[in-house]
Structure formats: C-alpha cells, structure tokens
Design an enzyme around this catalytic site. Structure first.
Site, PDB file in Angstrom:
ATOM      1  N   GLY A 177       0.805  -1.221   0.000  1.00  0.00           N
ATOM      2  CA  GLY A 177       0.000   0.000   0.000  1.00  0.00           C
ATOM      3  C   GLY A 177       0.835   1.267   0.000  1.00  0.00           C
ATOM      4  N   CYS A 178       2.146   1.118   0.057  1.00  0.00           N
ATOM      5  CA  CYS A 178       3.013   2.303  -0.037  1.00  0.00           C
ATOM      6  C   CYS A 178       3.573   2.364  -1.456  1.00  0.00           C
ATOM      7  CB  CYS A 178       4.188   2.207   0.933  1.00  0.00           C
ATOM      8  SG  CYS A 178       3.690   2.212   2.639  1.00  0.00           S
ATOM      9  N   GLN A 179       3.612   3.572  -2.018  1.00  0.00           N
ATOM     10  CA  GLN A 179       4.165   3.721  -3.356  1.00  0.00           C
ATOM     11  C   GLN A 179       5.688   3.562  -3.312  1.00  0.00           C
ATOM     12  OE1 GLN A 179       3.544   7.399  -5.414  1.00  0.00           O
ATOM     13  NE2 GLN A 179       2.797   6.382  -7.222  1.00  0.00           N
ATOM     14  N   SER A 180       6.286   4.078  -2.243  1.00  0.00           N
ATOM     15  CA  SER A 180       7.721   3.861  -2.040  1.00  0.00           C
ATOM     16  C   SER A 180       7.865   2.496  -1.365  1.00  0.00           C
ATOM     17  CB  SER A 180       8.310   4.916  -1.105  1.00  0.00           C
ATOM     18  OG  SER A 180       7.750   6.154  -1.343  1.00  0.00           O
TER      19      SER A 180
END
Lengths: 143, 407
Positions: free
Chosen positions: A52-55
């Site tokens: 769920g984190c783009q990074s």
C-alpha cells in the site's frame, strides 16, 4: 520513558517551530529519517515490504520483555522520515498501547498538507501494519 | 517572429497563483497542459447558451450545438492534415483511441501467429491493449529495442518486421524521454510488408507539425488535454477504407442507421464509432485550443520550446549528481533525470515545496524504466508559456537538492 501522548506533543512542538515553511519541514523529515539505525541488509526482503506504499518500506519487529521494537527502512528519504516518526511514537510499547494509540500528531502537524494524498495513504498503510503486528503479538502473549 | 511569452501567459489564468508561498512554475506539461481562457470560456459558454444534444435535433439549440461540434471535427481534420472529416473520431482520449483500434481492427484482422510490433519506449496504453488482443488471438507481441541514449534501434526494427507483422503500434514522441521517433521511415517500411501502422501521437501533436497524409500513417491517436484542450477527449484518425472495414467498437445510440430486434445496420463513419451522447462541451471547447495553437504557430511554439530545452539541459548538466535519462538530440522539451543517491519522489516533493510542478515515477513506462535499470525519473516538461527565468528557478532548486547527497 515518555508516554505516547507526551512524545506526540513533543513532535507537534518541533513541527510548530517550522511553521508553514514546507521546504524546511521536508528537510526536517528527511533529517529524522537519516537518524534511523542501519537496517540489516538481509531483512530488506519482499516479505518485509509494507503493502500500500508507493515507495518501498521495509518493517520488522522484535519482542523484548513483552514490548514491541520496530525497525524500518525505505528507498526514499522522506518516507524514511515518516516511518521514523511512527517508530518514535510506537516502538518499545506493549501491544495494547500500540493498538489503542490515537495518533493525533499526524493531523495536528498538518501532515496531509505536507506530504500530499498519495504519501498520506502510504502513512496510513504503515500505521495499519504496525497495529497488525501489535495485534499478532497480543494474540501470542494471550495464548 | 518570436512569441511574446508574457502576453501568452496572460491568457492562462491558472498560471497566476502561488504554491507554498512561491509563484507556481508548471513543468508537468507532458502530463497535461494548462488551458487558455478562450477554452474555459467556450466550455462555460456552451452550457450557458447552447447546451442540447447534438444530431437529429429539431430545434435551434440542437442545431447550434451540432454545428459547433462538427466545426471542431473540421478543425481537427485541418490540424492533422487528414483528407476528410469522416476520418476523425472523437474518443475519451489516446488510451481509448488505441483500445478502439486494438479491439475493432485487431479482433477482425489479427489471427493466430500474427505479430504486432511495438517499441521499448511505449506508454502502458500502447502496450496493454495489444497484449490483450495477442492473448485473445494467440498472436505475438514483439518489441523494438532502444539504445542507452533512448533512441529507437531502426536496424533492429528492420530485422523484426516481416510478412507476419500485422500492426506496428509506435509512439511518435516518448512521454518519458522526449525522444522523437522516425515514424515516417517506420511507416514506409511497415507498408512494404503490408502491416498497418498506428502512431501514438499523445506527446507529438502538441510540439510537432503533423500531416497524416504525408506520414501515411493508418491510425493516429492523441488527446485534447495535452493540446491546451479539455480532459476526457481524444481523437482517433483512421484512413477511410480501414475505418469502414472495421466493426463498431461499442453499440448504442448515434452509431446506428436502423435498429430492429431482428437486425441493426450501422451508421456511416465517423458516427459508427461514436456511440452514445458524446462529450459535446469538451469537443466544442477543443476548437478554441486548436485556434490558440494556430494563432501562435506551430513553428514559433517549437522554436520557443527548443530554446527552453537547450537552456534547461545545459544548466542542469552543470549540477553535480545530475543524471539525465534519454539524451538523444531529437527531442521535444522534456527532460527526464535523476539525482545521484536520491529517489525521484523525494526530489519531486522538494521541488513542489518551491512551487515547481514536475512529475516523478515511472511515467506509465515501466518496461522503459527497466531497460534503464531505474525505478523512475523526475520529469520536467515545458510548454509555450514557460520561460527561461522559470527554468533558472528550477535549476537553483535542483542544485540545492542535489547537494544533500552530492557534496
């Protein structure tokens, strides 16, 4: 050790000094990230990545005397700063403290405006993952 | 004659604002350009004075809206040098235009073992629709490689093309790198093998003069919102005989001639491909965007943008830690780069703190990023209303950011 409440108030105070200066705020968040302890290379694996984190954010835990210790790393410096804030508030706590924590500092420092909506979603995913760990440890401790 | 950029900037209300206490510097034009006042006025004007459903209307408003709508079609035809208005189909955007061809043409003409050629630098929207049709038809997708400068390897293309190639779907200008591809040469070669060519013109139509008859492309897809026009509107150009031979893409109103429960006959092109009430307001406003470009002059726009690109490239190259991605000479005003030791997301956010809007990430070109062995880039893309002073501001900020990890 200061309470979750006190640490959050400390953070709010630190950010209030920066005022509305977005540039300084971001540099400050990055600076916080750079102070995180070195993350072991062998734990930088896909299983430790928060979904769920783009990074990319790697999160691991250890249990010492019933308290959870969090360790994290990220491939972006700003995200690393964000997770370092969460670690400062939630690490070395027992599971129920983590589960019951109301992370009011995020709204109070206007994090949404600082980091934007996509990174806010990532931040929410980090909190969720930390609470999930707490839930798992709690179940283990109660077993 | 050179353009008066201050006068042009005055036509764009959005540019005159502050972001985080700094004047907005908008360098995300490859994602979408800003809209001149004339386009905004036309949008509102339509709803205020002319709103009604087009075609078949028996009243004055419907007639007026229809005339304006069809006037845009005429302007688009002129803008890309097509033979006739019937070859201009309005869609939702470049993506839908490509999907239309992949679905309609692809489904009818692609069979097992056929080959479709694309390049390494395609946008996902010119990869995925072809993958889908290849999977459905058991056809084969082949990819033209590029070199380290981000240039298409034409020799490799010549090796890949054969009688088995049914479609070549090629981007005219890379959105991530700015590279201009030699599409005319590619089209000529493809036609020798009987292949049809779709040109993804999403990034080229705003910077280069396009003449579909000169290029001899079979299809051209592009979006209005990258051309100073509204979002949610695109164009598919196709040669008449191809469009006529193709089955409809979607069924509904507008696209029929006669409907009975036993059989439906389809309307003529372009209406055969415009099922349902179209995006009337945006189509009508788009005419004003094309008028804006024509008034400025494509050549003048290109000259100004080339100046900006040269200025930015030379200044940024002096920064320690600056790593350009895509360094070909044949480029539109797009600079993709990384800063040594830094993630593009962080660079983008720090630039935003100074009011500078750039795009960061993989730019919907993951295979291309993989080719360069990177996760993404920071992309600054310029437009007619940008200035050298704005670029200098960005260069100062990038230099400051780069210093964090490149002392």
């Amino acid at each position: 050790m200061s309470s979750i409440q006190d640490i959050q108030n400390e953070i709010i105070e630190e950010f209030s000094i920066l005022g509305d200066d977005k540039e300084s705020t971001i540099y400050y968040i990055m600076e916080l990230g750079s102070q995180l302890p070195e993350f072991p290379e062998n734990e930088r694996i896909d299983e430790n990545i928060i979904k769920g984190c783009q990074s990319k954010v790697w999160l691991t835990t250890r249990e010492v005397d019933g308290k959870i210790l969090f360790f994290a790393d990220s491939n972006t410096d700003i995200t690393k700063g964000l997770i370092s804030l969460l670690i400062r508030v939630l690490s070395e706590r027992n599971p129920s403290e983590i589960l019951n924590a109301d992370l009011f500092f995020i709204n109070r420092i206007g994090m949404g405006n600082i980091i934007g909506s996509q990174r806010s979603n990532g931040l929410a995913a980090m909190i969720k993952q930390m609470k999930l760990y707490a839930l798992a440890y709690q179940a283990k401790q109660n077993a | 004659m050179s353009l008066n950029i201050e006068e042009i900037r005055a036509l764009f209300p959005i540019l005159h604002q502050e972001v985080h206490g700094n004047p907005l510097i908008y360098f995300d034009n490859a994602a979408t350009t800003q809209k001149p006042k004339s386009v905004l006025d036309a949008l509102c004007g339509y709803y205020e004075h002319d709103n009604s459903n087009i075609h078949r209307g028996a009243h004055t408003l419907a007639d007026r809206a229809t005339r304006y709508y069809e006037k845009t079609r005429e302007s688009v035809r002129d803008f890309i040098g097509a033979k006739e208005e019937a070859e201009i189909i309005f869609t939702k955007g470049t993506t839908e235009s490509i999907n239309l061809v992949a679905s309609s043409y692809g489904r009818k003409y692609i069979t097992k073992g056929d080959e479709i050629l694309i390049s390494t630098m395609e946008h996902h929207s010119n990869i995925v629709p072809w993958q889908m049709i290849c999977e459905e038809k058991e056809a084969i997708l082949k990819v033209i490689p590029i070199n380290d400068s981000g240039e298409l390897l034409y020799d490799e293309f010549e090796k890949l093309i054969s009688e088995r190639t049914k479609i070549v779907a090629i981007v005219h200008v890379s959105n991530a790198l700015g590279t201009i591809n030699p599409v005319k040469k590619i089209i000529k070669k493809a036609h020798q093998f009987g292949a049809k060519v779709l040109v993804d013109g999403a990034q080229s139509t705003s910077h280069l003069s396009i003449d579909v008859q000169d290029l001899d492309c079979d299809f051209l897809a592009f979006s209005a919102h990258k051309l100073y026009g509204p979002t949610g509107l695109g164009v598919l150009y196709g040669k008449r005989q191809l469009l006529e031979a193709m089955p409809p893409y979607q069924g509904g109103g507008e696209m029929i001639k006669e409907v009975s429960f036993a059989k439906t006959t389809f309307n003529e092109i372009p209406f055969k491909f415009e099922a349902g009430t179209p995006n009337i307001a945006d189509v009508i406003a788009f005419q004003k965007a094309l008028e804006f470009i024509n008034t400025m002059g494509k050549k003048e726009i290109r000259n100004h943008e080339a100046d900006l690109l040269y200025h930015a490239t030379s200044k940024l190259s002096e920064i320690k830690g600056f790593i350009p991605v895509g360094t070909t000479k044949e480029k539109v005003p797009v600079i993709s780069f990384n800063i040594k030791g830094m993630h593009p997301f962080d660079v983008g956010m720090m630039l935003d703190a100074k009011g500078i809007a750039v795009r960061t990430g993989h730019h919907c070109t993951q295979p291309l990023m993989e080719r360069f062995g990177i996760e993404g880039t920071v992309r600054a893309s310029f437009s007619v209303y940008n200035t050298k002073e704005e670029i200098d501001e960005m260069v100062t900020s990038v230099a400051k950011i780069a210093k964090i990890k490149n002392k």
